[in-house]
Design an enzyme around this catalytic site. Sequence first.
Site, PDB file in Angstrom:
ATOM      1  CG  HIS A  17      -1.907  -0.985   1.419  1.00 54.54           C
ATOM      2  ND1 HIS A  17      -2.019  -1.770   2.535  1.00 54.54           N
ATOM      3  CD2 HIS A  17      -2.916  -1.377   0.589  1.00 54.54           C
ATOM      4  CE1 HIS A  17      -3.056  -2.581   2.405  1.00 54.54           C
ATOM      5  NE2 HIS A  17      -3.612  -2.379   1.230  1.00 54.54           N
ATOM      6  CE  LYS A  41     -11.185  -6.096   2.934  1.00 54.90           C
ATOM      7  NZ  LYS A  41     -10.297  -6.278   1.803  1.00 54.90           N
ATOM      8  NE  ARG A  90      -2.858  -7.282  -4.264  1.00 54.61           N
ATOM      9  CZ  ARG A  90      -3.631  -7.471  -3.203  1.00 54.61           C
ATOM     10  NH1 ARG A  90      -3.120  -8.010  -2.123  1.00 54.61           N
ATOM     11  NH2 ARG A  90      -4.897  -7.131  -3.212  1.00 54.61           N
ATOM     12  CB  SER A 128      -4.298  -6.486   4.839  1.00 55.82           C
ATOM     13  OG  SER A 128      -3.802  -5.253   4.372  1.00 55.82           O
TER      14      SER A 128
END
Length: 161
Positions: A17, A41, A90, A128
């Site tokens: 990040h 989430k 990504r 993460s």
Amino acid sequence: MRIAIYPGTFDPITNGHLDIATRASKLFDKLVIGVYETPNKPVLFSPEERVELIRKTIADLPNVEVESFGGLTVDFAKRAKAIAMVRGLRMSADFEREFDMAMMTKKLYPKLEFVCLMSRVEYQFLSSSLLKEAASLGGDIHDLVPANVVEALKKKFKGKT
Ligand code: ADP
């Protein structure tokens, strides 16, 4: 003034990040990192904790700010007077989701440009969620996150490893 937002969950911020934020800060006059208050989430850190971890991490980036927000990301963009929304990509994980998000964002707020920056090779695998899993099992994560995040994760998982 060319302003961009960089929204996300950041639970917690990682070097992946941070790399995106640093690179985006060179493309715009101001970058506002937006932390979702209620992502869809489960999260380990509260919005205040996530903002604070980011604030320490970006201290040496003068044109980068951080705040949390609720509701629609496009409304956050409007409030921030942003011309663009930055996201990181990504190789394998993100394209379809980011593409859908870009389409929806354009539909809701056509003036906002969607800018994706490719993740650096060394952070392609870094998320993460994987990071939290590794940290919870006592893995060495010091070169994947800023030093203050290593400490915060240690505290969260103290006694659990
Ligand atoms: P979200 O819940 O919106 O996906 P994240 O905190 O997981 O929030 O990610 C925020 C943004 O940062 C997303 O655009 C995501 O693709 C990007 N990102 C996450 N990890 C990396 C990484 N390792 N390298 C580059 N970009 C990343």
